[in-house]
Enzyme design. Structure first.
Site, mmCIF file in Angstrom:
data_model
loop_
_atom_site.group_PDB
_atom_site.id
_atom_site.type_symbol
_atom_site.label_atom_id
_atom_site.label_comp_id
_atom_site.label_asym_id
_atom_site.label_seq_id
_atom_site.Cartn_x
_atom_site.Cartn_y
_atom_site.Cartn_z
ATOM 1 N N THR A 145 16.505 4.840 -18.756
ATOM 2 C CA THR A 145 16.231 5.914 -17.795
ATOM 3 C C THR A 145 14.742 6.237 -17.726
ATOM 4 O O THR A 145 14.100 6.470 -18.746
ATOM 5 C CB THR A 145 16.995 7.184 -18.231
ATOM 6 O OG1 THR A 145 18.357 6.829 -18.433
ATOM 7 C CG2 THR A 145 16.879 8.281 -17.182
ATOM 8 N N GLU A 146 14.213 6.260 -16.505
ATOM 9 C CA GLU A 146 12.811 6.631 -16.237
ATOM 10 C C GLU A 146 11.820 5.746 -17.013
ATOM 11 O O GLU A 146 10.702 6.149 -17.313
ATOM 12 C CB GLU A 146 12.546 8.102 -16.575
ATOM 13 C CG GLU A 146 13.517 9.094 -15.921
ATOM 14 C CD GLU A 146 13.341 9.206 -14.409
ATOM 15 O OE1 GLU A 146 12.389 8.605 -13.887
ATOM 16 O OE2 GLU A 146 14.155 9.879 -13.761
ATOM 17 N N LEU A 147 12.270 4.541 -17.339
ATOM 18 C CA LEU A 147 11.472 3.588 -18.127
ATOM 19 C C LEU A 147 11.014 4.178 -19.471
ATOM 20 O O LEU A 147 9.970 3.797 -20.008
ATOM 21 C CB LEU A 147 10.284 3.038 -17.333
ATOM 22 C CG LEU A 147 10.612 2.269 -16.053
ATOM 23 C CD1 LEU A 147 9.383 1.494 -15.559
ATOM 24 C CD2 LEU A 147 11.767 1.293 -16.231
#
Lengths: 395, 432
Positions: A145-147
């Protein structure tokens, strides 16, 4: 040979309805189905459907030489099933071309890795199954998630058998190095790490329609020159961005679809350049060196850390609260309750509570359905309180 | 620049937000080099503004400012007083009451003028009613413009507008009308036509208008038909107060306190506060609601609280001044300003100074100027109650909101407002 590696993030959260203090103990419906439906249909009309149509056309036109990857969150797929089945069909059509890779993430686009290994692995497995069921692939590439990324995540993902992991090419992890090579996460022996070239990615995702930008207007021709100029100084240019860039963040009248339409033929006009998916890059290019990331990074804001989700006491409180319910939720063995609990883990809820956006700019405001981070926290907390109350009643 | 300003009460005699605003703004303007002659009404018998303070509900009073302002006044400002019993927020009924009381008690009052001043003679008796008195004041105060050198005229709100117009006629200098509050804010749809006419004439004849918010600017264009290009928005601010870090935090009792502080009038929405309180009390009883202020709706509010059977959870403190205001903020867990129509609203900023989280109505200027507060529609008592409950229940919410608001407060300064006013003067000079 230089690979141009596109990965697009497709995500829609289950937004919460206006859930008041007076609803606690009275109503267990947290989601705003009307808003979710209308947003998903709107984004489908402006972005997913026309963009998918164009991608399919480009793949056909270039006879398989145009190759791309998507990460589609589980919460997005659930909502496509419900509100926009034609969107899901168009993704399936793309999958059927054999030129599209689907990337694994947490089903609920959650921050579970920060709190619970068990929950994280469960959600990764759920999403893996979902990708297989919907698109007929077993994914070998993972993005969190979200890198959000650190060494521990890489270790875990290697253990789970993935071949490739994706994160932000943040300056502080790269230092003097270029994002345009394949790397090895420091603690890993065979997992490969692909890093987002944020300069070139953000030229499309954020700056494309900015009239104040000196490169405006950005043409496919100009952009391709930038890509080609890296020849000899890299093996992959990783262009990672939200899929909603096409038609939703950058509206159609900015020329974003025309840009995309012209880009592949321009890029392919150079014999040393080709398109490849993250899995293909990782399979064909050797790792150049190790990247050590002891502290979390992400792709958000200028800080590229966790502060957009865990920066203030409200966010920390809300997150600790929701994950503190894990034991009680699992004990119920009630799939509906577990599902609802998981939808409350989606990172967007915590992003809405971010107080940085008063100074950090418009990106947060644009995505925030609430008037303020305080409204977001209050609404979320009311719902979480009700969930907690329901759990205590179940026991 | 030399400014001839028509305003109101000054410290140490402040009865309301208008006085606070006039003082904060002129102080900052003076420090930026503007030379201001400040004209204000003051009765010869009291040496203060004629305000019969007990008739009013007020937002802010003297004590905090009482020392430095006088030094400041002596140093930077020339004060001209005109003998008149006018004071802000006065209406005809109050004026009549006041004149009666004035006639009765004239001899008993103390004479305590503590500011060096020149007094322009009132030339006879006060007007028999408010409008006469405003006219009389206008002609006396306006004539000051023939004696005092100035480059620009600046009048605050409707009571001084006739004086400003009079002065403009006399000196032919440009007039800036500064709107802190409109008849539409104070009286809703039941506007007093005379007051409206004065406001409208003032804004039509003014060379420039300063509005304390976009909220007010919109009202001016919508209800008064004024060209928006003539209006500049200058948000109010709050005078920096030394934060009492060293002092121990007041001990908050387990019972929570929710505060309403302001005039108990239609404009301030006290009825919505009471209805929201009843909703809060339906979920938890460990909350006390304080109504600090007076006004024509006070009796109605007490009746309503009794009807709702929540009287024991309410305290009506009456009008508070000085340290009592600070003390009540210090004791409060939430400050609510549910105004029906609030041109700006400085008191929420004062609450923030006391680390009290704030809920304001969206129908206010402050809601466009500050981010780190809750904003609700004044009529939505359920949402108001919901936000009160949230602030009382969720500690991280309170902590983050007050912390972020305190940081934000540093950016809301009278210096900024004074610079904007200076720009308006400069544009007038260039155009002139």
């Amino acid at each position: 040979m230089v690979n141009v590696c596109f990965y697009f993030q497709v995500h829609q959260p289950h937004r919460l309805r206006n859930y008041s203090f007076f609803d606690i103990g009275e109503s267990h419906l947290y989601h705003d189905e009307a808003a979710n439906g209308s947003i998903v249909r709107k984004v489908a009309a402006k972005c997913y459907l026309p963009a998918n149509r164009l991608m399919l056309d480009l793949i056909n036109r270039h006879q398989g030489q145009f190759r791309i990857a998507y990460a589609v969150s589980g919460t997005a797929i659930e909502q496509f099933r419900k509100f926009s089945p034609e969107t899901l069909d168009s993704f399936r059509q793309l999958a059927a071309t054999g030129c599209v890779e689907f990337i694994n993430e947490t089903y609920y686009h959650s921050l579970s890795f920060l709190f619970s290994q068990t929950e994280f692995e469960d959600q990764v497995a759920m999403h893996r199954q979902l990708i297989h069921d919907e698109f007929g692939q077993w994914p070998s590439t993972f993005r969190n998630t979200e890198l959000i990324y650190n060494n521990d995540l890489a270790t875990c993902i290697e253990r789970l058998g993935y071949k490739t992991i994706i994160t932000e090419g943040a300056d502080r992890i790269l230092q003097w190095r270029s994002p345009n090579y394949v790397y090895r996460p420091a603690p890993c022996s065979h997992l490969k790490l692909l890093l987002k070239n944020y300069q070139l990615s953000d030229d499309i995702a954020f700056r494309f329609s900015n009239r104040g930008w000196q490169e405006h207007p950005l043409t496919a021709d100009k952009y391709t020159k930038w890509l080609h100029s890296s020849n000899g100084a890299g093996t992959t240019i990783n262009l990672f961005m939200d899929y909603e860039t096409f038609g939703e963040h950058q509206w159609q009248d900015t020329g974003i679809f025309k840009f995309l339409d012209h880009l592949p033929s321009q890029v392919l006009s150079h014999p040393d350049f080709r398109f490849a998916t993250p899995g293909e890059v990782s399979a064909t290019v050797a790792a150049e060196g190790e990247i050590d990331v002891p502290d979390f990074i992400s792709w958000a804001d200028t800080e590229r850390d966790l502060s957009a989700w865990t920066g203030n006491a409200m966010q920390k409180d809300a997150m600790e609260h929701i994950f503190s319910l894990e034991g009680a939720v699992r004990e119920t063995r009630n799939p509906d309750l577990i599902h609802v609990w998981r939808t409350l883990q989606t990172s967007d809820h915590f992003y809405y509570m971010c107080t940085k956006w008063f100074s950090d700019g418009d990106v947060h405001k644009y995505f925030n359905p609430y008037g303020s981070p305080y409204d977001a926290y209050t609404n979320y907390n009311n719902a979480a309180k009700d969930l907690e109350l329901s759990l205590s009643r179940e026991q | 620049m030399r400014v001839l300003m028509y305003g109101w009460e000054f410290p140490p005699h402040i009865s309301g937000g208008l006085g606070t605003a006039c003082f904060g703004l002129t102080q900052a303007m003076a420090l930026q080099g503007q030379r201001i002659t400040f004209v204000l009404p003051r009765t010869s018998s009291t040496g203060s503004s004629g305000s019969p303070v007990t008739l009013l509900g007020c937002d802010q009073v003297e004590a905090e400012y009482s020392r430095t302002p006088e030094e400041f006044l002596e140093k930077y400002l020339t004060i001209e007083t005109v003998d008149s019993p006018l004071y802000p927020y006065v209406n005809q009924e109050e004026y009549t009451k006041y004149m009666e009381a004035f006639a009765r008690g004239r001899k008993d009052r103390e004479i305590a003028s503590d500011i060096p001043e020149k007094t322009t003679s009132g030339e006879g008796e006060y007007g028999p009613n408010l409008l006469h008195e405003i006219r009389r004041y206008a002609s006396v105060a306006g004539s000051i413009a023939t004696k005092v050198q100035h480059d620009v005229l600046h009048a605050h709100d409707w009571l001084t507008i006739p004086a400003g117009i009079e002065a403009r006629r006399a000196s032919k200098r440009p007039l800036v009308v500064h709107i802190h509050s409109l008849e539409f804010d104070r009286s809703g749809d039941h506007v007093n036509q005379h007051v409206y006419d004065i406001e409208r004439a003032g804004m039509e004849q003014a060379d420039r208008i300063i509005a304390v918010s976009n909220f007010t600017k919109n009202k001016i264009t919508r209800h008064y038909g004024i060209n928006p290009d003539k209006i500049t928005v200058v948000h109010n601010a709050v005078i920096k107060r030394a934060r009492a870090h060293a002092a121990p935090a007041p001990i908050k009792c387990p019972v929570k306190t929710v505060l309403f502080l302001g005039r108990v009038t239609f404009q301030k929405g006290p009825d919505y506060f009471v209805e929201a309180a009843a909703k809060v009390l339906s979920l938890r009883k460990d909350v006390r609601f304080v109504v600090a202020g007076c006004g024509d709706m006070l009796h109605r509010m007490i009746e309503r609280v009794t009807e709702l059977r929540i009287g024991r959870y309410f305290h009506f403190t009456g009008f508070l001044r000085g340290n009592d205001v600070s003390r009540i903020f210090g004791k409060s867990d939430v400050y609510v300003m549910p105004s029906v129509s609030e041109p700006f609203g400085i008191s929420p900023l004062e609450a923030i100074q006391h680390d009290v989280p704030v809920i304001v109505s969206r129908q206010s200027g402050i809601s466009e100027a500050v981010g780190n507060i809750f904003k609700v529609n004044f009529w939505d008592v359920r949402e108001l109650a919901d936000r009160i409950l949230a602030l009382l229940t969720y500690k991280p919410l309170r902590d983050v909101m007050t912390g972020e608001a305190a940081v934000e407060l540093n950016t809301i300064t009278w210096e900024k407002a004074a610079r904007r006013v200076g720009e308006v003067y400069y544009q007038l000079e260039k155009a002139g």
